[in-house]
Design an enzyme around this catalytic site. Structure first.
Site, PDB file in Angstrom:
ATOM      1  N   LYS A   4       0.866  -1.186   0.000  1.00 40.87           N
ATOM      2  CA  LYS A   4       0.000   0.000   0.000  1.00 40.87           C
ATOM      3  C   LYS A   4       0.891   1.220   0.000  1.00 40.87           C
ATOM      4  O   LYS A   4       2.044   1.167   0.423  1.00 40.87           O
ATOM      5  CB  LYS A   4      -0.865   0.001   1.264  1.00 40.87           C
ATOM      6  CG  LYS A   4      -2.053   0.912   1.203  1.00 40.87           C
ATOM      7  CD  LYS A   4      -3.120   0.343   0.290  1.00 40.87           C
ATOM      8  CE  LYS A   4      -4.503   0.708   0.708  1.00 40.87           C
ATOM      9  NZ  LYS A   4      -5.455  -0.359   0.427  1.00 40.87           N
TER      10      LYS A   4
HETATM   11  N1  GLU Z   1      -7.385  -0.026  -2.647  1.00 43.73           N
HETATM   12  C1  GLU Z   1      -8.159  -1.216  -2.804  1.00 43.73           C
HETATM   13  C2  GLU Z   1      -8.094  -2.057  -1.541  1.00 43.73           C
HETATM   14  O1  GLU Z   1      -7.859  -1.553  -0.464  1.00 43.73           O
HETATM   15  C3  GLU Z   1      -7.820  -1.983  -4.071  1.00 43.73           C
HETATM   16  C4  GLU Z   1      -6.405  -2.424  -4.204  1.00 43.73           C
HETATM   17  C5  GLU Z   1      -6.050  -2.947  -5.590  1.00 43.73           C
HETATM   18  O2  GLU Z   1      -6.906  -3.020  -6.457  1.00 43.73           O
HETATM   19  O3  GLU Z   1      -4.874  -3.273  -5.782  1.00 43.73           O
HETATM   20  O4  GLU Z   1      -8.336  -3.224  -1.561  1.00 43.73           O
END
Ligand code: GLU
Length: 422
Positions: A108
């Site tokens: 992230k």
């Molecule tokens: N931000 C989204 C999550 O927290 C999607 C992450 C992604 O598609 O890689 O799952």
């Protein structure tokens, strides 16, 4: 809406992890490995503002684990972004991808900014310079960002374009899967925009089926009316469920007769928030949380259901669309009060599942249609839901701990097969 409290979200993740690891007797060396992040990248970079001034920004990318596949996870633009938050969110991504059965790991990132304070062209330059600063720390087979809070398909297109500029021309066309959640014409997937909300609704449908609940007769509240909250509500409308209260960063509204999610989405797009929406009574934060309904869907930020707020909820089920909306004390209070909870790492996996489909389509130069995407998403959500529910029965534990056990069992297996180098 109350802002994120000072409570460490990474401490929450560690406590959730410890509870599951104890219960399943996770292999001690593997426990040590999974309780740490692998890489933590912090970049400070300058950007020229519209007025000619230079401002410095801080961006993060934390890569928690890639034993199942390339690091995967979104980028968020928010004042609360810091190393603690990004560590927690990256770790949740590892569990989420494992539960969903994806060949992906967890990461992230984000930038600590309030995007509302910047023009569109400033956001573009901030995004491009951040991508440049990350350099080869991201890559189509290595670490693949996606949208998260306050980021969208346009921002993903800028990341793609900047990343491709840094590559030799011959390699550009085989690198479009460096980022997912792109606009369709730039290699995005149909169904990706609604995917997280769609996954939330699939989980609600499965829960309703298990509990003999008729969704056309239920009421629900949504906290956060961004991508996840608004899509979940719009898709719940098709079941005839009644949305009775909504809150976002600009305020909260209540209407026992029901709020039309499509109309509210159009209003929020026009005015940037739900404040002033005429088809509902404005209410304060505690009143919003106390709304009587069947389901509460937190779809905003972390630490919303806490020792202070969990006693206020007046629902039978919490469906976590957001990542980490419930802290440890909040969780315990919900359990004491007999309020069921479907956890984030299961409920909001729809986004990363369709990100995985987008990544596959790019690798194969394919475009799938919406039926195919939705059908495959449904199948994966169904399998994830069933394994979490069955594991909860097997271990006589709550669904969050069960979800962790599903993830940790899969990760433990791979580590045991591969061994620890050297
Ligand atoms: N931000 C989204 C999550 O927290 C999607 C992450 C992604 O598609 O890689 O799952």
């Amino acid at each position: 809406m109350s802002t994120v409290t000072n409570r460490s979200v990474y401490a929450t993740v560690r406590q959730q992890f410890d509870k599951a690891a104890d219960l399943m007797n996770l292999d001690p060396p593997i426990r040590k490995i999974l309780s740490k992040t692998t890489n933590e990248i912090v970049v400070n970079f300058p950007v020229k503002m519209d007025n000619g001034n230079i401002e410095m920004f801080t961006g993060y990318r934390v890569q928690h684990n890639n034993v199942l596949g390339p690091y995967k996870g979104g980028l968020r633009y928010h004042p609360s972004v810091d190393i603690d938050e990004v560590r927690a969110l990256a770790t949740w991504m590892t569990w989420k991808c494992a539960i969903a059965g994806l060949p992906l790991g967890g990461a992230k990132g984000g930038i600590q900014i309030d995007p509302r304070k910047y023009s569109q062209s400033e956001i573009e330059r901030i995004t491009r310079r951040f991508t440049f600063a990350l350099g080869s720390n991201i890559g189509p087979e290595y670490d693949i960002p996606a949208p998260d809070v306050n980021t969208n398909a346009q921002i993903m297109a800028w990341i793609l374009d900047t990343y491709l500029q840094m590559m030799p021309p011959q390699e550009r066309n085989r690198s479009t899967h460096v980022v997912t959640g792109k606009p369709i014409q730039s290699g995005g997937s149909v169904g990706r925009e609604k995917a997280t909300g769609q996954g939330v609704v699939y989980v609600i449908e499965m829960w309703a089926q298990d509990n003999a609940v008729d969704l056309s007769e239920i009421t629900y509240c949504v906290q956060g009316f961004g991508n996840v909250g608004s899509w979940a509500a719009r898709l719940m409308k098709m079941h005839g469920a009644r949305l009775v209260a909504v809150e976002d960063a600009t305020g909260a509204i209540h209407n026992p007769e029901g709020i039309d999610p499509d109309d509210l989405t159009a209003y929020v797009q026009e005015y940037g928030g739900l404040a002033g929406y005429p088809q509902g009574q404005p209410v304060d934060h505690p009143t919003f949380l106390s709304t009587t309904a069947d389901i509460f869907v937190p779809a905003a930020l972390e630490n919303q259901i806490t020792a202070q707020t969990a006693p206020l909820l007046n629902v039978r089920l919490v469906v976590e669309g957001a990542n980490g909306p419930t802290d440890i004390e909040g969780d315990a209070i919900l359990q004491q009060r007999g309020i069921e909870l479907l956890p984030d790492i299961l409920c909001n996996a729809g986004g990363v599942i369709v990100s995985y489909f987008e990544w596959l389509q790019n690798k194969r130069s394919e475009y799938w249609d919406l039926d195919e995407v939705d059908h495959k998403l449904h199948k994966k959500m169904r399998a994830a839901y069933a394994s979490v529910r069955d594991t909860a029965h097997e271990y006589s534990t709550d669904l969050r701990t069960a979800a962790y056990i599903v993830a940790l069992t899969r990760l433990e297996k791979v580590y045991k097969e591969r061994g620890i180098f050297p």
